[in-house]
Structures are given as C-alpha cells and as structure tokens.
Design a protein around this motif. Structure first.
Motif, mmCIF file in Angstrom:
data_model
loop_
_atom_site.group_PDB
_atom_site.id
_atom_site.type_symbol
_atom_site.label_atom_id
_atom_site.label_comp_id
_atom_site.label_asym_id
_atom_site.label_seq_id
_atom_site.Cartn_x
_atom_site.Cartn_y
_atom_site.Cartn_z
ATOM 1 N N ARG A 1 0.650 -1.148 0.121
ATOM 2 C CA ARG A 1 0.129 -0.008 -0.089
ATOM 3 C C ARG A 1 1.147 1.470 0.019
ATOM 4 O O ARG A 1 1.586 1.089 0.962
ATOM 5 C CB ARG A 1 -0.816 0.385 0.985
ATOM 6 N N GLN A 2 0.605 2.167 -1.030
ATOM 7 C CA GLN A 2 1.601 3.279 -1.163
ATOM 8 C C GLN A 2 0.938 4.803 -0.470
ATOM 9 O O GLN A 2 -0.003 5.364 -1.539
ATOM 10 C CB GLN A 2 2.334 3.187 -2.139
ATOM 11 N N PRO A 3 1.050 5.231 0.752
ATOM 12 C CA PRO A 3 0.429 6.159 1.482
ATOM 13 C C PRO A 3 1.455 7.584 0.742
ATOM 14 O O PRO A 3 2.260 7.109 0.028
ATOM 15 C CB PRO A 3 0.736 6.063 3.003
ATOM 16 N N ASP A 4 0.366 8.892 0.426
ATOM 17 C CA ASP A 4 0.832 10.149 -0.529
ATOM 18 C C ASP A 4 1.650 10.295 0.810
ATOM 19 O O ASP A 4 2.336 10.300 1.984
ATOM 20 C CB ASP A 4 -0.644 11.189 -0.232
ATOM 21 N N GLY A 5 3.033 10.505 -0.191
ATOM 22 C CA GLY A 5 4.767 11.088 0.875
ATOM 23 C C GLY A 5 4.827 10.008 1.415
ATOM 24 O O GLY A 5 6.101 10.735 2.576
ATOM 25 N N SER A 6 4.142 9.036 1.228
ATOM 26 C CA SER A 6 5.322 7.927 2.522
ATOM 27 C C SER A 6 5.617 6.644 1.976
ATOM 28 O O SER A 6 5.245 6.316 1.296
ATOM 29 C CB SER A 6 4.437 7.577 4.033
ATOM 30 N N ALA A 7 6.292 5.982 2.432
ATOM 31 C CA ALA A 7 7.809 4.486 2.389
ATOM 32 C C ALA A 7 5.718 3.072 1.863
ATOM 33 O O ALA A 7 5.268 4.151 2.480
ATOM 34 C CB ALA A 7 8.109 4.132 2.956
ATOM 35 N N PRO A 8 6.495 2.776 1.024
ATOM 36 C CA PRO A 8 5.488 2.186 0.584
ATOM 37 C C PRO A 8 4.939 1.032 2.280
ATOM 38 O O PRO A 8 6.561 0.260 2.687
ATOM 39 C CB PRO A 8 5.738 1.133 -0.261
ATOM 40 N N VAL A 9 4.240 0.485 2.214
ATOM 41 C CA VAL A 9 3.924 -0.650 2.905
ATOM 42 C C VAL A 9 3.179 -1.521 3.038
ATOM 43 O O VAL A 9 2.373 -2.283 2.308
ATOM 44 C CB VAL A 9 2.687 0.186 4.353
ATOM 45 N N PHE A 10 4.393 -2.551 3.161
ATOM 46 C CA PHE A 10 4.345 -4.313 2.887
ATOM 47 C C PHE A 10 2.612 -4.608 3.230
ATOM 48 O O PHE A 10 2.536 -5.138 4.632
ATOM 49 C CB PHE A 10 5.018 -5.044 2.982
ATOM 50 N N ILE A 11 1.746 -5.765 2.348
ATOM 51 C CA ILE A 11 0.726 -5.765 2.759
ATOM 52 C C ILE A 11 0.833 -7.644 2.614
ATOM 53 O O ILE A 11 -0.515 -8.279 2.994
ATOM 54 C CB ILE A 11 -0.966 -5.383 2.416
ATOM 55 N N ALA A 12 0.753 -8.306 1.381
ATOM 56 C CA ALA A 12 0.916 -9.200 1.051
ATOM 57 C C ALA A 12 1.871 -9.942 0.292
ATOM 58 O O ALA A 12 2.997 -9.134 -0.278
ATOM 59 C CB ALA A 12 -0.493 -9.738 0.765
ATOM 60 N N THR A 13 2.438 -11.262 0.216
ATOM 61 C CA THR A 13 3.222 -12.050 -0.254
ATOM 62 C C THR A 13 2.441 -13.068 -1.354
ATOM 63 O O THR A 13 1.843 -13.899 -1.237
ATOM 64 C CB THR A 13 4.753 -12.322 -0.267
#
Length: 615
Positions: A459-471
């Motif tokens: 998940r890619q929040p605005d202006g923040s680092a991507p957040v891993f959610i699944a593989t």
C-alpha cells in the motif's frame, strides 16, 4: 561361518563334558576325570569330522587347455586324497551331449592325446580324473571343441586427451582363449602392436590419431597357437577444423564416420573447450552425419574441439582427436540479455540489459510492444565503442499505468548481422473498490530467463514509504485489501506490486532482479443517493442528490413539471431545489428530474425519475 560352527561345537562339547562330569562325580565320586580320556577323544574326533571343509572333498580334473589338429592338450592336476588310477576323456558331436568316453589315460604324467579318427567333423571334449578317493566327487574340466577360437569383437577405438588410442573389445566366448593379439595398419603394412593377456582394454602410446586414421584389428589365441578369425576392424575418427571469414565467425568441423559398430552410430556429440577450460557440449549430429558448424566464434579464444561417437543401443563410445585453433573474426554479439523492465515512481519504464563488451556494433534498436501489438522501434542509437557491459534505457512514453509494456533489444554489428535479445515486460496493476475491499489485479512479469518469481503487494500512502501487506507465488495475480467502505481515504488507497525474480542465465549464473508495477489507486464505484420526495416546510426542505464517494468533472440537474416545463436547473451538486420558481411556491405534486454526471475518469452517468413535492 565355519569357525563359528566349530567354536559352537567346542562349547557344546565342553557343556556335555561338564554335564557328564557332574554325573560322574555323583556316580563315581572317587574316580578322577583323567581316567575317562576316550570320551573326550570321541567328542573331539566328532568335532574334527564336522569341521572338515566338504568343498575340499573333490577330485580335480586335468586342466584341458586346447585342441589342435585333433590333439588334446592339458595340464595334469594335483590330487592328494588317494592313488592315481586314470584320466578319462569324454566326447560328443553336440555341446550339450550326450557324451561318451573316448579313451582312458593311465599315465599320470601324460598331458596330450591324439585322436586319429576325428575326421573333419566338429567334436566336443571334456576330461575327468580317476583317483582312489572313496566318497569324493570327481569334477569335470572345461568343455572344448576342435575348432579355432571364436573371435572377439572390437567395442571401441578412440583417441585419448593425451593423443594416444584406447582400444576396447568384448571377450571371445571360447574358454580356451588366453590372450588377444592387437595389430594395426601402418605406412609399411599391418604390424602387431601387442599381445594382451589380462583385461579387455589397451592403450596404444605409439599411435598418432591427430595425424592419420589409425585402423586396428584383434584376434584371440589359445595355448596351442590357434588363432581366431579376424573380426571387422575399427578405426579412429580424424577430426579436422577450418576457420571461416572474419564476418562468418564460424568453425567448420569434419571427420570420418565411425565404422563397423554392430548397432551403427547413434549420434556424434560435439565438445569444445575455451582457453583450456572444461569441455562443454555445443551440438550433435545423428547417425553417420560427419560435419558440424560451430557458430558465433569470438576472437582471442583458443577453441579445442573433439567429437564423441556413440553406438546405438549400447554404452560404447569413441572420441576423435583433439583439434585446436584461434579464429580471426570481427567480434559480434555473443551475449545480449534483457535483465529487467521496471516502472519508476514518476511513471516511466527503466529497461536494463547486458552484452559482451568486445562486440563491434553499428546500431542498437529498443523495441517495444504493448498489449498484443507487434514490436516496433521506439529508440535507435549508435553504441559508443568500447561498449559498457551493463546498460539501461529510460522510456518516458511507455504509459505503464494503462497497460503492460514489453521490450526486447536488437543490435546490428559491423558485419550487418542482427541479433535480438530475450523479451521482458513490466507489471500492469489495476485496482477497484469492491464492497468492503479494494480488489488488486496485475499482469504476469515476463522474462525468458526467469526461473523463480514471487509478487509482493504494498500500500502506498501519499508522501510515505510503501507498506508491505502480502506476498504471492507466481500464478497468483490478485489480492483483496479489506478497507473501511465509509472511509474515502481507505477506499481510494493506492498500491504497487513488486516482482522479486531470479534469472537463470545461459552461462549458469543466477541474477536477482526486482520489477515495480505502476502506481494504481482504487476507483470508488459511484454512489449517488436521490431522494424521492421533499417538503419545503418540513424536515427535508430541498431536493438535492447526495454523492458520498467519487469525483466529478461536470454535473447538471434539470427539474420539469407535469407539462414538461423547466422549473429548476443547476450545475452545482451542492445546490438543491427549494420548491420555488422566482420566489413563488410550486404546487404539491409530482415532478420529473434529469441528472447528468461526468466522472473524473471521463465516464458519463445519467439519472431520470419522479420526485414528490409535499406541502
């Protein structure tokens, strides 16, 4: 096993003696055990009798070694079990019998016998010994015939890495054979190479398999001097190599086909070493096809070739001589591998590749295909010499947020030879809101050298680092992210997918790459709530649709009375109708509305219906 049995019997005898001794003491308490020796002697004699090796109780026959001109020759045996009485010679016209006695030899030192009435027929013989050894088995000698030995068969004749020749053969089925004579052709005629008494293989260190075709013969002999017929000869394969023109970049190989295998030639494997490295197979031919072209030779490399022929339906094989050369060529492309295509954060595509940096190139074309369209050149350049091994190209016009982009490279070298790389593609991600979750779907990452792929979802929040959610493993191309449907920020979340890939390269090396998809944000399904009545003097005082989610680029609402007259119109979704026209209250009753929306993505939506004005 025999020792174990003897020890067991000895222990058993001691037990018997002890048991007997106890009884003796009870019955004869005053008589010492030394007065009863015969019992122990009997027990020991019984043990010795049982411990005799029964296999030694056999009468050895004469060693029948050969038959020559109807004379039988043998070596006399050694038997010590009793007095010699005779040697018996048996004969038959069939190898399987029946046999009858031919003669009896009463001289123990006699070692030959001539049969005068043998004629021109084939006879089979064996011998036994007659000794005065009661109860012992008389063994038989080998069965021999009066023919010359059966010939052996050559199995393979091939060159060794040391430039010798190895000769292998299948043994003669005749038991009287005790040696093999190997001979070969020479400039001065056929010569004997050696006589082999043990083994079925011989290495000729006097051979010159790199200078000429060496032809070998083999015969079997017995101790009477009889020799077999000569089976078909086998010869070495003489390999020759010829370099091509500077632009052809090939080596032409030719050799004489292997001859006289019983099953014929199954295939010929072509092996090469580069600058003294380990041999690797670079091709093969079928049957007796005896030419091969080694392509894409490079300058400055010493190539050493040899051919390995294999017999059909057999493990037999034979190698040619080793021939080495360095070719004078203009270097072309020997490696051209597209390693990755990945989408950058600013929605461009970075394509990476490597090639052999000694190639002389005149042109590089970057080819791209989107969807099912054909490849077309999107960029062309003249590579700067000398080349760099690792390279990249930034495609600013790929539009990776609309579809996957597929790439390959094409080079044109100084000899006008065109070479294309493998194909590689980006990942195209789409996201849409679906109930209580956002559904992510993406295309497969493609690379012809990919051997292992996993997909990581972020998940890619605005202006923040991507957040891993699944593989996910390769083969799975969707994910549902559960979100709060009443939270516009959650419903409209943005995502990326990253493929983690292991490439298995042609040279056996492994390379890790990662390919990023486009950034895709969830598109909320349009939800427009339209009331069916309103009361200007009540709680719901104006007629106004409500849009909880979704972005509009255009909006219009028109309301008509029962006669089709326009009573209200607006282009602002925040503006509603209060039931008046020019400050005059409209009568209670039914009215028709027509709403037209243009969404942010360009899609149109229209709604028409009845509303009730209540007074």
């Amino acid at each position: 096993m025999k020792r174990f049995f003897i020890r067991m019997l000895e222990g058993w005898s001691d037990g018997i003696l002890e048991y007997w001794n106890i009884g003796r003491r009870n019955k004869y308490p005053n008589i010492p055990i030394s007065q009863f020796p015969l019992f122990r002697i009997g027990i020991i004699t019984f043990i010795i009798f049982l411990s005799i090796d029964k296999s030694a109780a056999q009468i050895a026959p004469p060693n029948l070694i050969c038959v020559k001109n109807d004379t039988l020759f043998w070596n006399t045996p050694t038997n010590t079990c009793g007095a010699f009485r005779a040697y018996n010679i048996f004969f038959s016209e069939n190898a399987t019998g029946p046999y009858q006695i031919l003669t009896t030899i009463i001289n123990p030192n006699q070692n030959s016998y001539f049969r005068a009435d043998a004629g021109n027929r084939v006879w089979y013989y064996y011998m036994t010994s007659d000794y005065n050894c009661p109860g012992q088995q008389s063994l038989s000698s080998d069965t021999l015939d009066n023919r010359i030995p059966e010939p052996p068969r050559l199995a393979y004749v091939g060159a060794t890495p040391e430039n010798d020749v190895v000769i292998g053969w299948r043994p003669s089925p005749s038991p009287e054979v005790f040696a093999y004579i190997i001979s070969k052709n020479s400039p001065s005629g056929t010569i004997t190479v050696d006589t082999v008494f043990n083994g079925l293989e011989y290495i000729d260190t006097t051979a010159q398999p790199d200078a000429r075709i060496e032809i070998y013969f083999i015969v079997a002999i017995d101790r009477c001097g009889n020799s077999s017929l000569v089976p078909p000869p086998h010869s070495t394969m003489l390999l020759k190599a010829e370099g091509s023109s500077v632009c052809d970049r090939s080596v032409k190989l030719s050799w004489n086909a292997y001859q006289n295998w019983d099953g014929g030639v199954d295939s010929n494997k072509i092996w090469v070493t580069e600058n003294g490295g380990s041999p690797k197979q670079v091709g093969f031919t079928i049957g007796n096809q005896n030419t091969f072209t080694f392509a894409n030779a490079q300058p400055g490399i010493e190539y050493c070739f040899y051919v390995q022929a294999k017999e059909k339906n057999s493990t037999n094989s034979a190698s040619s001589n080793l021939v080495c050369l360095t070719v004078d060529v203009i270097p072309g492309i020997s490696e051209l591998i597209a390693t990755n295509a990945t989408v950058t954060p600013d929605n461009k595509v970075n394509l990476t590749w490597f090639w052999n940096d000694n190639a002389q190139l005149d042109k590089l074309d970057i080819l791209r295909a989107q969807g099912n369209t054909n490849f077309s050149a999107i960029a062309s350049s003249v590579p700067t010499q000398p080349l760099t091994r690792d390279n990249n190209f930034l495609d600013e016009n790929a539009k990776p947020s609309e579809r996957a982009a597929i790439y390959k490279l094409q080079t044109t070298d100084a000899c006008n030879v065109k070479t294309q790389s493998n194909t590689v593609s980006t990942i195209f991600l789409e996201v849409r809101s679906q109930g209580t979750g956002n559904l992510l779907q993406w295309t497969k990452y493609n690379n012809d050298y990919a051997s292992d792929i996993i997909y990581e979802v972020y998940r890619q929040p605005d202006g923040s680092a991507p957040v891993f959610i699944a593989t996910y493993p390769d083969g799975t191309f969707e994910h549902t992210d559960i979100v709060d449907a009443n939270n516009p920020d959650a419903v409209g979340a943005c995502y990326i997918v990253i493929a983690k890939v292991i490439l298995s390269l042609p040279d056996g090396k492994m390379l890790d790459v990662a390919s990023r998809s486009n950034l895709a944000c969830a598109t909320q399904e349009l939800k427009l709530y339209i009331p069916n009545a309103f009361a200007p003097n009540g709680a719901n005082r104006e007629f106004k649709p409500i849009l909880p989610f979704g972005e509009l680029s255009a909006y219009s609402m028109v309301i008509y009375n029962r006669w089709g007259e326009r009573v209200f119109e607006t282009q602002n979704i925040e503006e509603g109708w209060d039931g008046k026209v020019s400050s005059r209250d409209m009568p209670q009753g039914g009215y028709v509305y027509h709403i037209r929306l243009t969404l942010a993505d360009g899609k149109l939506a229209e709604y028409t219906g009845m509303l009730m004005l209540i007074r």
